[in-house]
Motif scaffolding. Sequence first.
Motif, PDB file in Angstrom:
ATOM      1  N   PRO A  41       5.966  -6.841   5.464  1.00 13.01           N
ATOM      2  CA  PRO A  41       7.306  -6.461   4.990  1.00 13.01           C
ATOM      3  C   PRO A  41       7.234  -5.255   4.063  1.00 13.01           C
ATOM      4  N   LEU A  42       8.223  -4.401   4.177  1.00 10.71           N
ATOM      5  CA  LEU A  42       8.301  -3.176   3.385  1.00 10.71           C
ATOM      6  C   LEU A  42       8.919  -3.502   2.016  1.00 10.71           C
ATOM      7  N   PRO A  76      13.342  -4.743   2.239  1.00 12.80           N
ATOM      8  CA  PRO A  76      12.842  -6.065   2.662  1.00 12.80           C
ATOM      9  C   PRO A  76      13.293  -6.469   4.054  1.00 12.80           C
ATOM     10  N   ASN A  77      14.228  -5.742   4.628  1.00 13.11           N
ATOM     11  CA  ASN A  77      14.694  -6.060   5.976  1.00 13.11           C
ATOM     12  C   ASN A  77      13.876  -5.374   7.066  1.00 13.11           C
ATOM     13  N   ILE A  78      12.819  -4.673   6.646  1.00 16.47           N
ATOM     14  CA  ILE A  78      11.978  -3.945   7.601  1.00 16.47           C
ATOM     15  C   ILE A  78      10.530  -4.395   7.443  1.00 16.47           C
ATOM     16  N   GLN A  79       9.845  -4.555   8.567  1.00 18.78           N
ATOM     17  CA  GLN A  79       8.406  -4.785   8.565  1.00 18.78           C
ATOM     18  C   GLN A  79       7.726  -3.620   9.266  1.00 18.78           C
ATOM     19  N   LEU A  80       6.667  -3.092   8.635  1.00 15.51           N
ATOM     20  CA  LEU A  80       5.886  -2.009   9.236  1.00 15.51           C
ATOM     21  C   LEU A  80       4.701  -2.588   9.991  1.00 15.51           C
ATOM     22  N   GLY A  81       4.355  -1.931  11.088  1.00 19.00           N
ATOM     23  CA  GLY A  81       3.157  -2.301  11.819  1.00 19.00           C
ATOM     24  C   GLY A  81       1.923  -1.689  11.191  1.00 19.00           C
TER      25      GLY A  81
END
Length: 762
Positions: free
Chosen positions: A476-477, A562-567
């Motif tokens: 999570p970002l 927090p609504n984004i996850q990075l690979g």
Amino acid sequence: MITSNTQEKRNLKHIQYDSDLIVTGGGMSGICTAITAARQGLNVILIQDRPVLGGNASSEVRLWMLGATSHMGNNNRWSREGGVIDEILVENTYRNPQGNPIILDMILMDKVNQEKNIRLFLNTAVYHVEKSAADHIESVRAFCSQNSTLYTFHSPLFCDASGDGIVGFLAGAAFRMGAEGREEFGEGMAPSKEYGELLGHSLYFYTKDTGIPVSFIPPAFALKEISQIPRFKQFKANEHGCKLWWVEYGGRLDTVHDTETIKWELWKIIYGVWNYIKNSGNFPESETLTLEWVGMIPGKRESRRFEGDYMMIQQDLVEQRQHPDAVAYGGWSIDLHPADGVYSELPGCNQWHSKGIFDIPYRSLYSKNIRNLLLTGRLISVSHVAFGATRVMATCAYVGQAVGMAAALCKELQVLPRQLTLDNHMKQLQQRLMAEGQHIPSLVLHEEHDLALQAQISTSSELPFTGFGDVCLWKPLTIPSAQLLPMKKGKLPVFQLALQVLQDTVLEASIRISEKAGNFTPDITLATRTIPLTKGTTSIDLNFDTPLASDGYVFLTFQSNPNIQLGYTDQRVTGVMSVFNSFNKAVSNNGKQIPITSVGVDEFEFWCPQRRPDGQNIAVTFKQQLDTFASKQLKNGVNRPVTTTNAWVANPKDKTPTVVLDWDTPQEIARIDLWFDTDFDHAMESVLMSHPENIMPFCVRAYTIKDSSGKIIYSTSDNFRTLNRITFTEPIRTERLSIQMMHPSDHVPASLFDIRCFEKNK
């Protein structure tokens, strides 16, 4: 049997020695001075008044060695010190990843003992200096408490690495003690009288869990009322060793002559603290804990500072002023402490960072009025404020290496220390240092006798770097994150990024660079993009449509969401890393340095890596293939990432990554130097802290060298060192060398910073 009834006066046994260099002080600076000089052929006497080597790093004090890396909590990427101190830290991490101070003692003793040109005197204290002239030391006298022997040591050159400066003091060298006022140098951090002019001493303790209840009855001298320590609520049952660095005292006293008084006060504090932890009832988790060790001598921070031809000040550090006689660098924060130490109502330290590493000039490393006295360690020519950054052990050791090499050059040229600043001698000193691994900012190594410079270098492959495509995990970002990438001058490529979007939102991304080449503080934003995202797994293109004015590292940054996850990927490559705008309280890093207006330091953000096993790279790709890892890097004279990676890296698909050197005619090769990647960004704290691996993941462990006939002339499978110096009893005559390596792992391709070849082993 010996008997004696005489009433005549008796004399102690007295022995005299001559040498090329006498080093007083066996801390890290003295060790590195002695080893460096000895390896250059000088006969060195190393005098240490303690039973072990290492000073504050030894088992007697147990402070971790740190320098420019600053617990990896600043913006000084790939800044761990090179040369002998790198050799020591890498070996300690290999043999002692748990940070056992006893094992470090062993390693330091072993290092010095292996040098045939060093004669070591332990438990031997210098107490007298003889001079042949007002400005020239002739000899020093010392006494060994263990063999009841007096020594007189003669030499043309002396180095004071004793911390308190016993040789310089007795010789009449100009020195200072205490803090300069703001009006003298215009330093914004010059302390007030209320804050205090000296840093105090510290003693540490270690605890052990016995598994059964243990009681503690304090001594009568223990501190009775714990509330006398304003920060007593910060004590924790599970914290010990140098994590309690702020248990400090003595800054209002004479930190040379009052040391025994200071030590007793620190014992009083330590046993009072442990009584509080064990018997207050506030720490039930301490029931089975016992004291395993308490320091017997305090770790000193500050006492005398000696004056050279140049005195470094705050502005040298903050402005990163360049010096033509730079021979070392520092990078610790300007770290000052209130003189009242543990009894102060103020925070335990006041740390202000520079945007990058700073030069340390040679003119600060010799006495301005004693012409054959070199200075190293914490006593070099700096103001009290600048001392706040130069005093830490890895920096002191780095300075020691410069002094050791300077001593060797003085002998060869038959000159005294100041004379090295004249003619072309300084360039000689700088080049000699860099040849042994001493990185000096802005300088490049060029050894005229390096046969590799005359060779045609080819490789079996080169990493076609287009980023990292394989997503191995999602994170999570939650904090601002960035991928640090080496880019070429001109238009930036379009970046592709994999995302998991938890709900409709917006991604804010930007390209940032450092204003100063070689820095890793992203203080310039070139472009920003705001991308609307819909829920789900997706891949996006980031086109910043902005050019780079020169080659250098860029920060592809992502603001927290927090609504984004990075690979992220498990792939790691020399000179490439992810960094985060996070917090590191150990070095007063709160994500952003926001100084008060009068302190005279910069405001900027901290973007720092995560320690392994974390710290994976962000899975970002681009179509433009970079030649960042081409074989030409092997000849550029820089052995660590700076403005580019400075490394050749093989294609991971290459089963037998190989570097080949071809000459038009056969060469006589007596020595080969190979420089591998032992991760100059990893701080390698020497004690207390453990490390996730004992061999750095980028380091090539196995390789074979063949001549033009295909004959194996050298092979190893257990390398862990930065420098592999291979010497041959008889020179190898060949017109080709091939170095075939194994990849360190499936996730890390083979890499090499430099290869050098010489017809004579100098």
